[in-house]
Design an enzyme around this catalytic site. Structure first.
Site, mmCIF file in Angstrom:
data_model
loop_
_atom_site.group_PDB
_atom_site.id
_atom_site.type_symbol
_atom_site.label_atom_id
_atom_site.label_comp_id
_atom_site.label_asym_id
_atom_site.label_seq_id
_atom_site.Cartn_x
_atom_site.Cartn_y
_atom_site.Cartn_z
ATOM 1 N N HIS A 194 -5.985 -0.940 6.403
ATOM 2 C CA HIS A 194 -5.906 -0.433 7.526
ATOM 3 C C HIS A 194 -6.941 -1.469 8.567
ATOM 4 C CE1 HIS A 194 -3.635 3.045 6.457
ATOM 5 N NE2 HIS A 194 -4.627 3.312 5.857
ATOM 6 N N ARG A 240 -4.716 15.455 6.338
ATOM 7 C CA ARG A 240 -5.563 15.290 4.938
ATOM 8 C C ARG A 240 -5.430 16.590 3.998
ATOM 9 N NH1 ARG A 240 -11.503 13.410 3.166
ATOM 10 N NH2 ARG A 240 -12.087 15.435 4.207
ATOM 11 N N HIS A 282 -11.703 3.880 -3.192
ATOM 12 C CA HIS A 282 -11.114 4.652 -2.283
ATOM 13 C C HIS A 282 -11.409 4.476 -0.855
ATOM 14 C CE1 HIS A 282 -9.977 8.057 0.260
ATOM 15 N NE2 HIS A 282 -8.726 7.921 -0.469
ATOM 16 N N HIS A 290 1.179 5.481 -1.271
ATOM 17 C CA HIS A 290 0.490 6.699 -2.087
ATOM 18 C C HIS A 290 1.923 7.553 -2.298
ATOM 19 C CE1 HIS A 290 -3.579 6.021 -1.112
ATOM 20 N NE2 HIS A 290 -3.147 5.967 0.431
ATOM 21 N N ARG A 346 -16.405 6.507 1.982
ATOM 22 C CA ARG A 346 -16.971 8.086 2.012
ATOM 23 C C ARG A 346 -16.765 8.406 0.606
ATOM 24 N NH1 ARG A 346 -12.268 8.128 4.870
ATOM 25 N NH2 ARG A 346 -11.012 9.528 3.375
ATOM 26 N N GLU A 381 -10.509 3.074 8.651
ATOM 27 C CA GLU A 381 -9.347 3.726 9.182
ATOM 28 C C GLU A 381 -9.429 4.689 10.378
ATOM 29 O OE1 GLU A 381 -5.366 6.396 7.693
ATOM 30 O OE2 GLU A 381 -7.018 5.951 6.468
ATOM 31 N N HIS A 391 0.942 -1.134 -0.080
ATOM 32 C CA HIS A 391 -0.133 0.014 -0.081
ATOM 33 C C HIS A 391 0.867 1.321 0.181
ATOM 34 C CE1 HIS A 391 -3.515 2.088 0.371
ATOM 35 N NE2 HIS A 391 -3.197 2.706 1.499
ATOM 36 N N ASP A 404 2.161 3.089 2.995
ATOM 37 C CA ASP A 404 1.301 3.956 2.746
ATOM 38 C C ASP A 404 1.593 5.479 2.785
ATOM 39 O OD1 ASP A 404 -1.174 5.331 2.991
ATOM 40 O OD2 ASP A 404 -1.732 4.878 5.013
ATOM 41 N N TYR A 453 -5.045 7.698 -7.025
ATOM 42 C CA TYR A 453 -6.220 8.336 -7.692
ATOM 43 C C TYR A 453 -6.047 9.845 -7.861
ATOM 44 C CZ TYR A 453 -5.206 9.918 -2.581
ATOM 45 O OH TYR A 453 -4.515 10.294 -1.435
#
Length: 441
Positions: free
Chosen positions: A268, A79, A204, A58, A207, A234, A56, A319, A118
């Site tokens: 997660h 975020r 994703h 990003h 949400r 998560e 995993h 991650d 994404y």
């Protein structure tokens, strides 16, 4: 082309053995034996293990290391900082950043990455002339750094439960799952038959994708027999919002919409009910633990041991790349469990190493990797046993509970030597990272 490696020690399926001879032909292990080093063999000091799978990632989050730790806050404030970085990337800058990040992974012994991708479109959400330009940049970056990649093309349609995409989020969305699938189909067709690339899918989160859109993404996974990954539970706030809107937990919602199964990975899975655990385990869904990110974001400690005991395979990921060190991720699964339970000895070193190798590669669609056996992909990672961290340690415990990424001195990935004497073939990876991240500030 045939190459021969002589390993002082190697972690084989039956345990650690000495004087191991590995013959590589092309990108595969042809033979494994034991004995004195042949005259033409290249010596690999320390202990050699299979290549690690970072299940995993990003890639662009690496730009936040050391820049998003000041002050107080939580996942949601972090975020917002992440969105600021996402807003500044384009295919060229992403190629440079991801190449450096993947080279850092290679230095840490990673030979395959699962990129949860994404960041699809240009600022304002307009597709590039090639709608998959950002995805192609990530594939090229992995190839340049010497990694295989599972590009988990991510469906991301909402900014929250029932909320529209806003700000940098508009770069993530395709409008609906059907349009996402059209773009993802084009990506899969482009890389069909290319053995170092797997095109998978991702939801994703609950949400970001409404329940009625989830089966479209799941169907893509079924059609291509490809991995399907999803962020799951998560945050407690995510769970509460999901229950309030759908009268179901995220795991229950995914189960109801056919998104769980042996090709699926729940990333997660930190805050689960007993029912959630059973649904994940009985469906054969992998669970990817990312302890260094989960502690950096104050997410919590997931029930890894309980999930594994019930039958859910555990994998590992770095991650957000607060740290890129799969050995640290592995031991953190055990050490965090100790903090939560007040007891030691939940995981053996061999179990944790398996999570970082065989289980991780399988979850990324490469079940023929992560093992030192004839016919497997030729991924060899050699770890020093004479550093200040590993001196005096031995066996799998030396790798999992003593070594860090800095102790990796040699990496062969798919038969290609990409790290030698602790140096990547691309040169000074620190400078590459500094330049790529500096261009975003």
């Amino acid at each position: 082309m045939s190459l021969t490696y002589w390993c002082e020690q190697a972690w084989l399926p039956d345990g650690v053995a000495g004087d191991v001879i590995v013959v590589v032909e092309g990108d595969r292990i042809a033979r494994i034996g034991q004995g004195p080093p042949p005259a033409d063999a290249e010596r690999l000091a320390g202990i050699t293990v299979p290549g690690l799978a970072n299940a995993h990632s990003h890639a662009f989050h690496r730009a936040l290391r050391g820049a998003a730790q000041e002050g107080k806050g939580d996942f949601w404030t972090w975020r917002d900082r992440m969105y600021e970085v996402a807003a500044r990337l384009d295919p060229d800058t992403y190629l440079r950043l991801a190449t450096a990040v993947y080279a850092e992974m290679a230095l840490a012994g990673v030979t395959c990455v699962g990129e949860f991708h994404y960041l699809h479109h240009a600022p304002g959400g307009k597709p590039y002339d090639d709608p998959n330009a950002m995805g192609h940049a990530l594939v090229q970056a992995a190839r340049d750094a010497g990694l295989r990649i599972t590009l988990l093309d991510t469906c991301y349609l909402s900014g929250g439960m029932g909320a529209p995409l806003t700000g940098a989020q508009v770069r993530f969305g395709d409008g609906d799952a059907e349009r996402w699938a059209v773009r993802a189909d084009e990506l899969a067709a482009f890389y069909e038959g290319q053995g170092d690339v797997e095109i998978g899918a991702a939801i994703h989160s609950v949400r970001a994708v409404r329940p009625e859109q989830m089966p479209v993404v799941a169907e893509f996974s079924h059609r291509y027999a490809a991995p399907l990954h999803v962020h799951v539970s998560e945050q407690r706030a995510e769970n509460a919002a999901c229950v309030e809107m759908y009268a179901a937990t995220p795991v229950q919602l995914l189960h109801e919409h056919e998104a769980l199964g042996p090709r699926s990975t729940a990333v997660h899975a930190t805050h689960l009910t007993d029912v959630d655990v059973e649904l994940l385990a009985h469906s054969g869904t992998h669970v990817c633990m990312c302890p260094t990110t989960e502690r950096d974001l104050a997410d919590g400690i997931g029930p890894a041991r309980t999930l594994a005991d019930r039958g859910a395979p555990i994998t590992l990921g770095s991650d957000s790349h607060a740290v890129i060190d799969l050995f640290e991720e592995a031991r953190a699964v055990e050490l965090d469990e100790r903090l939560a339970s007040g007891k030691r000895g939940h995981w053996s070193a061999a179990d944790l190493l398996a999570a970082a190798t065989t289980a991780g590669h399988t979850s990324l669609g490469f079940p023929d990797a992560g093992m030192l056996v004839p016919g497997a992909r030729a991924d060899l990672v050699s770890v020093r046993l004479d550093s200040v961290r590993t001196a005096g340690a031995r066996g799998a415990e030396a790798v999992v509970f003593a070594a860090t990424a800095a102790d990796v001195h040699s990496v062969v990935s798919g038969g290609r030597r990409v790290v030698e004497d602790g140096r990547h073939v691309l040169g000074d990876v620190g400078s590459l990272l500094a330049e790529a991240i500096g261009a975003l500030r």
